[in-house]
Design an enzyme around this catalytic site. Structure first.
Site, PDB file in Angstrom:
ATOM      1  N   ASP A 329      34.165  33.834  31.947  1.00  0.00           N
ATOM      2  CA  ASP A 329      34.022  33.383  33.329  1.00  0.00           C
ATOM      3  C   ASP A 329      32.680  33.866  33.854  1.00  0.00           C
ATOM      4  OD1 ASP A 329      34.236  36.078  33.783  1.00  0.00           O
ATOM      5  OD2 ASP A 329      35.960  35.966  35.106  1.00  0.00           O
ATOM      6  N   ASP A 331      31.229  36.162  37.143  1.00  0.00           N
ATOM      7  CA  ASP A 331      31.694  37.024  38.239  1.00  0.00           C
ATOM      8  C   ASP A 331      30.570  37.273  39.243  1.00  0.00           C
ATOM      9  OD1 ASP A 331      34.334  37.990  36.842  1.00  0.00           O
ATOM     10  OD2 ASP A 331      32.756  38.297  35.366  1.00  0.00           O
ATOM     11  N   ASP A 410      34.715  34.118  39.306  1.00  0.00           N
ATOM     12  CA  ASP A 410      35.361  35.107  40.163  1.00  0.00           C
ATOM     13  C   ASP A 410      34.408  35.484  41.286  1.00  0.00           C
ATOM     14  OD1 ASP A 410      37.527  35.103  38.539  1.00  0.00           O
ATOM     15  OD2 ASP A 410      37.224  37.095  37.692  1.00  0.00           O
TER      16      ASP A 410
HETATM   17  N1  CTP Z   1      38.342  43.307  37.218  1.00  0.00           N
HETATM   18  C1  CTP Z   1      39.196  43.933  38.067  1.00  0.00           C
HETATM   19  N2  CTP Z   1      40.386  43.365  38.394  1.00  0.00           N
HETATM   20  C2  CTP Z   1      40.731  42.180  37.878  1.00  0.00           C
HETATM   21  C3  CTP Z   1      39.884  41.518  37.007  1.00  0.00           C
HETATM   22  C4  CTP Z   1      38.679  42.113  36.693  1.00  0.00           C
HETATM   23  O1  CTP Z   1      38.867  45.000  38.546  1.00  0.00           O
HETATM   24  N3  CTP Z   1      41.887  41.637  38.207  1.00  0.00           N
HETATM   25  C5  CTP Z   1      37.055  43.932  36.895  1.00  0.00           C
HETATM   26  C6  CTP Z   1      37.137  44.682  35.601  1.00  0.00           C
HETATM   27  O2  CTP Z   1      36.529  45.912  35.737  1.00  0.00           O
HETATM   28  C7  CTP Z   1      36.347  43.844  34.651  1.00  0.00           C
HETATM   29  C8  CTP Z   1      35.375  43.117  35.557  1.00  0.00           C
HETATM   30  O3  CTP Z   1      36.066  42.961  36.772  1.00  0.00           O
HETATM   31  O4  CTP Z   1      35.682  44.591  33.711  1.00  0.00           O
HETATM   32  C9  CTP Z   1      35.010  41.774  35.013  1.00  0.00           C
HETATM   33  O5  CTP Z   1      36.199  41.141  34.586  1.00  0.00           O
HETATM   34  P1  CTP Z   1      36.245  39.978  33.547  1.00  0.00           P
HETATM   35  O6  CTP Z   1      35.516  38.805  34.086  1.00  0.00           O
HETATM   36  O7  CTP Z   1      37.661  39.784  33.172  1.00  0.00           O
HETATM   37  O8  CTP Z   1      35.532  40.583  32.263  1.00  0.00           O
HETATM   38  P2  CTP Z   1      34.030  40.535  31.759  1.00  0.00           P
HETATM   39  O9  CTP Z   1      33.695  41.915  31.379  1.00  0.00           O
HETATM   40  O10 CTP Z   1      33.158  39.862  32.751  1.00  0.00           O
HETATM   41  O11 CTP Z   1      34.150  39.688  30.431  1.00  0.00           O
HETATM   42  P3  CTP Z   1      33.885  38.125  30.250  1.00  0.00           P
HETATM   43  O12 CTP Z   1      32.440  38.028  29.889  1.00  0.00           O
HETATM   44  O13 CTP Z   1      34.771  37.697  29.140  1.00  0.00           O
HETATM   45  O14 CTP Z   1      34.200  37.452  31.529  1.00  0.00           O
HETATM   46 MN    MN Z   2      33.650  37.980  33.505  1.00  0.00          MN
HETATM   47 MN    MN Z   3      36.214  37.875  35.866  1.00  0.00          MN
END
Ligand code: CTP
Ligand code: MN
Ligand code: MN
Length: 486
Positions: A329, A331, A410
């Site tokens: 995703d 963020d 996000d």
């Molecule tokens: N996070 C959180 N609560 C959630 C989802 C995410 O606090 N419900 C925080 C976590 O610390 C996470 C960060 O947001 O590490 C980013 O989340 P995510 O997008 O799921 O992971 P990424 O590290 O960005 O991995 P990806 O590249 O696959 O998106």
């Molecule tokens: Mn992410």
């Molecule tokens: Mn995320």
């Protein structure tokens, strides 16, 4: 004989009144001091630099060959060497300067001259015995530097499968054990080739060690191979890759006999709005989001945010902030320097995108930190499904063959006073965040969240404007985002 007229000497604030050397006049040119900022902090470093210069010491801003004494505070010898190698590019074997503790500096200042070095002033550097690798590794991910350069991918991929399976089985303990084992291997600066390489490594339980041993000996692990081929693992894993589906739901559907997405689509199972969107855009959402797509989405999000609050700040967080090339995703963290101006922004942004027909779905908030999904339509449009609330996740899309691709986004909104905590909390990785909170609790009696840090001993919240300040509150070395891939 005075070099300057007496009258001027009195007036010049740069000259001390107690007969010390004028600022800039070096009394001990043979000694060159370099102060290591790490742990000391920049303000203390500037203060000590000025103090030493006033006393006639030569203090260099940069590490160079003319430095004879590298002074640091609360650092181990190997840490200083690593840092200097990184900063100056000089290999540790070429260093001729002495690595000394702050005690030598303080005593020399007290004496008004550089003191002879004694053994007690010198930092100890742990040398590896021939053939073995000695690297002190912390059991806390927030005390390790984990880059994307994973030297043990074969091992970490296997442990990740075991962790995923434990998570699917709602076995939190096992999930954490395998995740920690995988994470510690990711942080190692060397390729593990024999079990002896792991002698001093924490977080490796018997089960993980058994898996590692098998892979080192046979190239694969039978338990992992069996899992990969098992219908139960494959199906439940696929179900959890649907946006809005957690391990409990995946397990329930599997137990009810569902095996494929088509079976799920044609079943009478009632799906939530998120799950419906997840299933509808499944093929898109399963594809990794590229950095280029993330940058495009950033422009869209930023433009929309700025339409309502021109001075709002939009920051890329998550994996892309850590330097990943791909993500599941994108963020973003949004804030406004004028506290309060961030209020109501998220619903305006979502409404605006909806009005532009960029949003396909709008889901009510389920918790204070809520989320949504947006999908890009037309070359630059967005469609999105979203939650409303102070914290949001959205799923968006970037142009592809069928004109658009659904991408999950996000969005998190934080008041300016919480910005640093939100930034740290949403940059990840998941385990890095988890260990930060664990470290804060166990070692500092503090409670860390994405909003604040509460000191239970002082019974107060500790404000922070930057991530660096939060690490300092916790007494931790600052770890930049690029090294938080735990
Ligand atoms: N996070 C959180 N609560 C959630 C989802 C995410 O606090 N419900 C925080 C976590 O610390 C996470 C960060 O947001 O590490 C980013 O989340 P995510 O997008 O799921 O992971 P990424 O590290 O960005 O991995 P990806 O590249 O696959 O998106
Ligand atoms: Mn992410
Ligand atoms: Mn995320």
């Amino acid at each position: 004989m005075a070099l300057v007229p007496r009258k001027k000497k009195r007036k010049d604030p740069a000259l001390s009144l107690d007969g010390e050397a004028p600022v800039g006049v070096v009394k001990f040119s043979e000694v060159g001091i370099f102060l290591v900022e790490r742990k000391m902090g920049s303000s203390r470093r500037s203060f000590l630099t000025e103090l030493a210069r006033k006393k006639g010491f030569r203090v260099e801003e940069q590490m160079s060959e003319s430095v004879t004494h590298v002074v640091s505070e609360n650092n181990a010898g190997h840490e200083v060497l690593e840092l200097l190698e990184k900063q100056s590019g000089i290999c540790r074997t070429e260093f001729t300067a002495a690595l000394v503790d702050i005690t030598w500096f303080s005593e020399s200042m007290g004496a008004g001259k550089p003191l002879e070095l004694e053994n007690r002033h010198l930092l100890q550097v742990k040398r590896a015995a021939a053939g073995t690798i000695v690297v002190p590794v912390s059991p806390y991910a927030c005390q390790r530097r984990t880059t994307l350069d994973n030297k043990n991918r074969l091992l970490t991929d296997a442990l990740k499968i075991l962790a995923e399976n434990a998570e699917l089985s709602a076995n939190e303990g096992r999930y954490l054990a395998f995740t920690r084992a995988s994470s510690v291997l990711k942080s190692l600066p060397y390729n593990v080739t024999k079990m002896d390489d792991l002698k001093e490594i924490p977080n490796l339980g018997d089960h993980s060690r058994k898996v590692i041993k098998e892979i080192l000996e046979d190239g694969t692990c039978s338990e992992v191979q069996n899992l990969i081929q098992s219908e139960s693992f494959q199906t439940r894993k696929q179900f959890t890759t649907i946006f809005g589906v957690g391990v409990k739901t995946a397990d329930k559907w599997f137990r009810e006999g569902l095996r494929t997405l088509d079976e799920l689509r044609s079943s009478k199972i009632k799906l939530s709005k998120e799950q419906e969107a997840g299933l509808l855009y499944y093929e898109d959402l399963i594809k990794p989001v590229t950095k280029a797509e993330a940058d495009l989405i950033r422009q869209i999000v930023e433009a929309t945010v700025h339409r309502f609050r021109p001075a709002a700040v939009v920051t890329l967080t998550g994996g892309f902030r850590r330097g990943k090339e791909y993500g599941h995703d994108v963020d973003f963290l949004i804030t406004h320097r004028e506290e309060g101006k961030e209020e109501g922004l998220i619903s305006q942004v979502i409404s605006s995108l909806t009005a532009q027909k960029e949003m396909v779905n709008n889901v009510e908030p389920s918790r204070p930190c809520s989320n949504g999904s947006l999908a890009e339509n037309e070359p630059r449009g967005i469609r999105l499904t979203s939650h409303a609330g102070t914290t949001q996740h959205i799923t968006t899309a970037a142009a592809k063959e069928k004109d658009w691709k659904a991408v999950r986004v996000d969005l998190v909104v934080a008041p300016f006073g919480q910005y640093a905590y939100a930034l740290l909390g949403w940059t990840g990785s998941r385990l890095f965040e988890r260990d930060l909170r664990r470290y804060a609790k166990h070692f500092k009696h503090m409670s860390l969240s994405s909003h604040s840090l509460f000191d239970k001993k002082q019974n107060k919240f500790l404000p922070a404007a930057t991530e660096e300040e939060i690490f300092a509150h916790l007494g931790l070395d600052y770890i930049p985002p690029q090294e938080r891939h735990a």
